[in-house]
Design a protein around this motif. Sequence first.
Motif, PDB file in Angstrom:
ATOM      1  N   ASN A  79      58.091  51.439   5.216  1.00  0.00           N
ATOM      2  CA  ASN A  79      57.198  51.681   4.094  1.00  0.00           C
ATOM      3  C   ASN A  79      57.476  50.550   3.034  1.00  0.00           C
ATOM      4  N   VAL A  80      56.476  49.482   2.702  1.00  0.00           N
ATOM      5  CA  VAL A  80      57.203  48.356   1.937  1.00  0.00           C
ATOM      6  C   VAL A  80      57.057  48.723   0.485  1.00  0.00           C
ATOM      7  N   LEU A  81      56.313  49.633   0.001  1.00  0.00           N
ATOM      8  CA  LEU A  81      55.965  49.947  -1.361  1.00  0.00           C
ATOM      9  C   LEU A  81      57.253  49.936  -2.232  1.00  0.00           C
ATOM     10  N   PRO A  82      58.435  50.600  -1.843  1.00  0.00           N
ATOM     11  CA  PRO A  82      59.552  50.462  -2.571  1.00  0.00           C
ATOM     12  C   PRO A  82      60.258  49.154  -2.581  1.00  0.00           C
ATOM     13  N   LEU A  83      59.787  48.257  -1.778  1.00  0.00           N
ATOM     14  CA  LEU A  83      60.276  46.964  -1.851  1.00  0.00           C
ATOM     15  C   LEU A  83      59.643  46.026  -2.843  1.00  0.00           C
ATOM     16  N   SER A  84      59.825  46.312  -4.191  1.00  0.00           N
ATOM     17  CA  SER A  84      58.905  45.481  -5.229  1.00  0.00           C
ATOM     18  C   SER A  84      59.869  44.911  -6.232  1.00  0.00           C
ATOM     19  N   ASN A  85      59.434  43.900  -6.930  1.00  0.00           N
ATOM     20  CA  ASN A  85      59.907  43.019  -8.104  1.00  0.00           C
ATOM     21  C   ASN A  85      61.539  42.849  -7.857  1.00  0.00           C
ATOM     22  N   GLY A  86      61.443  42.056  -6.760  1.00  0.00           N
ATOM     23  CA  GLY A  86      62.643  41.235  -6.370  1.00  0.00           C
ATOM     24  C   GLY A  86      63.365  42.203  -5.260  1.00  0.00           C
ATOM     25  N   LYS A  87      63.038  43.387  -4.768  1.00  0.00           N
ATOM     26  CA  LYS A  87      63.964  43.888  -3.769  1.00  0.00           C
ATOM     27  C   LYS A  87      63.251  43.417  -2.257  1.00  0.00           C
ATOM     28  N   SER A  88      63.999  43.632  -1.491  1.00  0.00           N
ATOM     29  CA  SER A  88      63.822  43.201   0.029  1.00  0.00           C
ATOM     30  C   SER A  88      64.590  44.123   0.786  1.00  0.00           C
ATOM     31  N   LYS A  89      64.060  43.888   2.218  1.00  0.00           N
ATOM     32  CA  LYS A  89      64.771  44.693   3.376  1.00  0.00           C
ATOM     33  C   LYS A  89      65.009  43.644   4.295  1.00  0.00           C
ATOM     34  N   GLN A  90      66.307  43.565   4.875  1.00  0.00           N
ATOM     35  CA  GLN A  90      66.381  42.752   6.099  1.00  0.00           C
ATOM     36  C   GLN A  90      65.997  43.388   7.442  1.00  0.00           C
ATOM     37  N   ILE A  91      65.432  42.704   8.339  1.00  0.00           N
ATOM     38  CA  ILE A  91      64.877  43.320   9.417  1.00  0.00           C
ATOM     39  C   ILE A  91      65.229  42.592  10.726  1.00  0.00           C
ATOM     40  N   VAL A  92      65.581  41.370  10.536  1.00  0.00           N
ATOM     41  CA  VAL A  92      66.104  40.363  11.566  1.00  0.00           C
ATOM     42  C   VAL A  92      67.437  39.902  11.156  1.00  0.00           C
ATOM     43  N   ASP A  93      68.438  39.633  11.973  1.00  0.00           N
ATOM     44  CA  ASP A  93      69.329  38.696  11.746  1.00  0.00           C
ATOM     45  C   ASP A  93      69.930  38.004  13.012  1.00  0.00           C
ATOM     46  N   GLN A  94      69.707  36.749  13.204  1.00  0.00           N
ATOM     47  CA  GLN A  94      70.225  35.883  14.461  1.00  0.00           C
ATOM     48  C   GLN A  94      70.496  34.421  13.902  1.00  0.00           C
ATOM     49  N   TYR A  95      70.960  33.817  15.183  1.00  0.00           N
ATOM     50  CA  TYR A  95      71.416  32.353  14.985  1.00  0.00           C
ATOM     51  C   TYR A  95      69.945  31.495  15.805  1.00  0.00           C
ATOM     52  N   PHE A  96      69.583  30.528  15.147  1.00  0.00           N
ATOM     53  CA  PHE A  96      68.644  29.638  15.620  1.00  0.00           C
ATOM     54  C   PHE A  96      68.967  28.271  15.550  1.00  0.00           C
ATOM     55  N   PRO A  97      68.430  27.439  16.725  1.00  0.00           N
ATOM     56  CA  PRO A  97      68.896  26.076  16.547  1.00  0.00           C
ATOM     57  C   PRO A  97      68.259  25.279  15.242  1.00  0.00           C
ATOM     58  N   SER A  98      68.855  24.505  14.720  1.00  0.00           N
ATOM     59  CA  SER A  98      68.335  23.634  13.655  1.00  0.00           C
ATOM     60  C   SER A  98      67.127  22.927  13.987  1.00  0.00           C
ATOM     61  N   GLY A  99      66.431  22.637  12.952  1.00  0.00           N
ATOM     62  CA  GLY A  99      65.256  21.957  13.261  1.00  0.00           C
ATOM     63  C   GLY A  99      64.185  21.986  12.132  1.00  0.00           C
ATOM     64  N   VAL A 100      62.815  21.886  12.582  1.00  0.00           N
ATOM     65  CA  VAL A 100      61.893  22.180  11.420  1.00  0.00           C
ATOM     66  C   VAL A 100      60.860  23.619  11.914  1.00  0.00           C
ATOM     67  N   LEU A 101      60.953  24.350  10.957  1.00  0.00           N
ATOM     68  CA  LEU A 101      60.132  25.721  11.220  1.00  0.00           C
ATOM     69  C   LEU A 101      58.635  25.095  10.866  1.00  0.00           C
ATOM     70  N   ARG A 102      57.643  25.193  11.543  1.00  0.00           N
ATOM     71  CA  ARG A 102      56.434  25.038  11.318  1.00  0.00           C
ATOM     72  C   ARG A 102      55.359  26.110  11.048  1.00  0.00           C
ATOM     73  N   LYS A 103      55.620  26.880  11.710  1.00  0.00           N
ATOM     74  CA  LYS A 103      54.692  28.070  11.787  1.00  0.00           C
ATOM     75  C   LYS A 103      55.415  29.514  12.183  1.00  0.00           C
ATOM     76  N   MET A 104      54.979  30.551  11.562  1.00  0.00           N
ATOM     77  CA  MET A 104      55.183  32.113  11.871  1.00  0.00           C
ATOM     78  C   MET A 104      54.281  32.875  12.411  1.00  0.00           C
ATOM     79  N   LYS A 105      54.441  33.586  13.623  1.00  0.00           N
ATOM     80  CA  LYS A 105      53.365  34.388  14.152  1.00  0.00           C
ATOM     81  C   LYS A 105      53.880  36.147  13.976  1.00  0.00           C
ATOM     82  N   ILE A 106      53.141  37.001  13.307  1.00  0.00           N
ATOM     83  CA  ILE A 106      53.403  38.328  13.183  1.00  0.00           C
ATOM     84  C   ILE A 106      52.656  39.058  13.994  1.00  0.00           C
TER      85      ILE A 106
END
Length: 263
Positions: A79-106
């Motif tokens: 439910n994303v509605l409470p996440l307003s005006n600067g608030k957020s919710k973390q859903i992923v936390d992982q390490y990833f090789p450095s480089g250039v992030l070009r695109k994201m697919k959801i």
Amino acid sequence: MKMKITLFSALLLMISFVGCSKDDPSINATRLRIKLTDAPVLLVSEFNVDIQKIEISTTDNTNSDEQWTTLDFKGGIYNVLPLSNGKSKQIVDQYFPSGVLRKMKITFGNNSKIKTTDGEKILIPDPEIKDGIVVDVHDNLYANYITSIMIDINAALSFYESNGNYFFKPVLRVFPETFGGSLKGYALPVEAEPVVKIVQDKDTLFTIPEKSDGMFQFKGLKEGEWEILVFPASNTGYRDTLFTDSVFTGKTQELKSKIILKK
């Protein structure tokens, strides 16, 4: 950008250095932390978004060959509605090789829904999003540094009704957390039920201030002058207020005085 009551807003990628053994994936790596952020939608008390998979397209720093990687994300309904005006919710936390992030697919699931004054409505995924939504990002993922990327879904434009059925078709933007600047202020009185709209060229964003103190905030704004319109609910007797202010890259522009709507 199209008109938006910020829904979801958002994904956050963070990179941090941790001293570990040579086999630890955190060495010289990016740490990805994904968060959701949003601003509420008028007449909708809940907006539950079903996210099933998140992938990113990256290159290293020596060539342009893209490589798609599925992140360590188990899927979930939020439910994303409470996440307003600067608030957020973390859903992923992982390490990833450095480089250039070009695109994201959801990739979204089949269980998104909204709750309105008429009850709960199941949102049928629009056929155009069955294979996911790809968004350009273009940001560097530096080893041993923290970088943040926000994914912000335009809630107001992310569902529609047709022949009595409700469909889910997300409209979203993606931007580094360090991109542009922020705008923060207060719109009162709260009994006016104010809504804040800001406009710059083709970009139009909406949010509903906090009910406790009237605070509102926008992030990831282009530098320059923004038109700010605060308008009340139609049955409250208060009048619209219109003015302009400037946003600067890397700064949070706080309005000098609270916006007080007049009757």
